[in-house]
Design a protein around this motif. Structure first.
Motif, PDB file in Angstrom:
ATOM      1  N   VAL A  91       0.859  -1.195   0.000  1.00 54.01           N
ATOM      2  CA  VAL A  91       0.000   0.000   0.000  1.00 54.01           C
ATOM      3  C   VAL A  91       0.891   1.239   0.000  1.00 54.01           C
ATOM      4  O   VAL A  91       1.886   1.319   0.715  1.00 54.01           O
ATOM      5  N   SER A  92       0.511   2.198  -0.859  1.00 54.58           N
ATOM      6  CA  SER A  92       1.264   3.454  -0.902  1.00 54.58           C
ATOM      7  C   SER A  92       0.780   4.390   0.207  1.00 54.58           C
ATOM      8  O   SER A  92      -0.425   4.527   0.438  1.00 54.58           O
TER       9      SER A  92
ATOM     10  N   LYS B  36       1.824   6.559  13.419  1.00 52.89           N
ATOM     11  CA  LYS B  36       2.421   5.516  12.584  1.00 52.89           C
ATOM     12  C   LYS B  36       3.522   6.127  11.737  1.00 52.89           C
ATOM     13  O   LYS B  36       3.360   7.207  11.163  1.00 52.89           O
ATOM     14  N   THR B  37       4.652   5.392  11.678  1.00 49.31           N
ATOM     15  CA  THR B  37       5.815   5.854  10.929  1.00 49.31           C
ATOM     16  C   THR B  37       6.278   4.738   9.999  1.00 49.31           C
ATOM     17  O   THR B  37       5.815   3.585  10.092  1.00 49.31           O
TER      18      THR B  37
ATOM     19  N   THR C 187       8.725  -0.767   6.644  1.00 53.49           N
ATOM     20  CA  THR C 187       7.656  -1.359   7.449  1.00 53.49           C
ATOM     21  C   THR C 187       7.066  -0.295   8.375  1.00 53.49           C
ATOM     22  O   THR C 187       7.735   0.656   8.782  1.00 53.49           O
ATOM     23  N   VAL C 188       5.781  -0.508   8.716  1.00 52.87           N
ATOM     24  CA  VAL C 188       5.069   0.441   9.563  1.00 52.87           C
ATOM     25  C   VAL C 188       5.422   0.192  11.032  1.00 52.87           C
ATOM     26  O   VAL C 188       5.427  -0.959  11.478  1.00 52.87           O
ATOM     27  N   LYS C 189       5.716   1.252  11.736  1.00 54.68           N
ATOM     28  CA  LYS C 189       5.961   1.144  13.179  1.00 54.68           C
ATOM     29  C   LYS C 189       5.086   2.174  13.895  1.00 54.68           C
ATOM     30  O   LYS C 189       4.995   3.323  13.479  1.00 54.68           O
TER      31      LYS C 189
ATOM     32  N   GLY D  86       3.971  -3.256  11.355  1.00 55.01           N
ATOM     33  CA  GLY D  86       4.662  -4.427  10.823  1.00 55.01           C
ATOM     34  C   GLY D  86       4.412  -4.661   9.349  1.00 55.01           C
ATOM     35  O   GLY D  86       5.117  -5.459   8.716  1.00 55.01           O
ATOM     36  N   GLU D  87       3.450  -3.975   8.781  1.00 52.32           N
ATOM     37  CA  GLU D  87       3.118  -4.150   7.368  1.00 52.32           C
ATOM     38  C   GLU D  87       4.117  -3.397   6.504  1.00 52.32           C
ATOM     39  O   GLU D  87       4.569  -2.304   6.842  1.00 52.32           O
ATOM     40  N   THR D  88       4.481  -3.993   5.354  1.00 47.50           N
ATOM     41  CA  THR D  88       5.367  -3.343   4.397  1.00 47.50           C
ATOM     42  C   THR D  88       4.548  -2.400   3.527  1.00 47.50           C
ATOM     43  O   THR D  88       3.462  -2.756   3.042  1.00 47.50           O
TER      44      THR D  88
END
Length: 316
Positions: free
Chosen positions: A4-5, A259-260, A266-268, A304-306
């Protein structure tokens, strides 16, 4: 499936001043009810309601004719008692008077002195005076009016300086100290600098908060007592990020955060704490010094998602 962009915006922490903000009320430095200390008719009223008085100024006087007669009588009684004592002393020395007569004469003299002191004190009570300097907020006296002792006749207020009272929550108590500088913005728009003069050590049983007082100079008396005020007290510095409130979200446990995107795309999620709020954004702690914050699309990705990060300008 393609990542996802999301739009990201790099953010760098800056040093900001932390402030404790509270709402309070401006109270006069001194506020007292004026009461008559004797009974009688008012002979003159020297000060009008709304005037400024100094400590000791006479506001009104009672009719003094009866007291003047009492003073004259008491003075004459003292002279007679002193003369009687002198005579008793001389007669005792000549052996033609008893010691009892001398003792009685001394007792009569003491009683005469007490009587004169009492009527002189009563004379002092014939004047209603200002116990301190201030503004005469109310005055209910007229010439010729009979006033009984203890009657409330006016109210004197000194609002130079003002005292602004606030309530401090227990978690902030260690950060608010006496002598700290405070900015006070009154509801009238007036902004003054004040100093924390008092911080309580006993919590209110109802609110579990502590009373604090800020002294604000008001030499011109321009700021009235009783109005509301917003207080800001600097409590330290912190390294924080300036963000838009719209990018803040909750994680699955209900923690407030941002969210970063990490270096590996990856989302943190970082829990944050708001340390300062402004009209155009918020300053938050809890993030690394340098971080790429997701500004668009954060609601569609999880930790955790890319993702496919794009600069904010390119995503628009």
């Amino acid at each position: 499936m393609a990542p996802v962009s999301v739009a990201v915006d790099p953010s760098t922490a800056e040093v900001v001043v932390q402030n404790y903000q509270a709402e309070g009320q401006a109270l006069p430095d001194r506020d007292t009810i004026l009461r008559a200390r004797t009974s009688g008719d008012i002979s003159e009223v020297l000060i009008e309601k709304g005037e400024i008085v100094n400590s000791g100024d006479v506001i009104a006087r009672f009719v003094s004719s009866e007291n003047e007669a009492d003073i004259k009588q008491a003075t004459e009684g003292l002279v007679r008692a002193q003369r009687e004592l002198d005579n008793a002393q001389q007669l005792l020395e000549r052996g033609v008077a008893t010691t009892d007569r001398l003792v009685n004469a001394r007792s009569d003299l003491a009683a005469a002195e007490a009587r004169l002191t009492a009527v002189q004190r009563a004379a002092d009570n014939l004047a209603i005076t200002a116990p301190f300097g201030g503004r005469l907020e109310t005055l209910d006296l007229d010439v010729g009016e009979y006033v009984a002792a203890g009657t409330e006749v006016g109210r004197l207020v000194d609002n130079t300086p003002l005292t602004v009272a606030i309530q401090v929550p227990q978690q902030m108590l260690t950060r608010i100290k006496a002598d700290q500088v405070a900015t006070v913005r009154f509801i009238t728009g007036e902004v003054r600098e004040g100093v924390v003069a008092f911080v309580g050590t006993s919590a209110s049983a109802e609110t579990r908060t502590f009373l604090a007082e800020i002294k604000v100079a008001n030499e011109d008396g321009a700021i009235p007592a009783g109005i509301s005020a917003e207080i800001s007290i600097p409590t330290g510095e912190a390294k924080a990020h300036f963000l838009s409130p719209s990018i803040v979200s909750l994680n699955e446990t209900g923690a407030l955060g941002v969210k970063t995107v990490s270096d590996d795309n990856t989302v943190k999620f970082y829990p944050i704490e708001v340390v300062r709020a402004q009209i155009d954004g918020i300053w938050v702690t809890g993030l690394p010094n340098q971080v790429d914050v997701i500004t668009v699309g954060q609601g569609f990705v999880n930790e955790g998602e890319t993702v496919d990060p794009l600069p904010e300008e390119a995503a628009q």
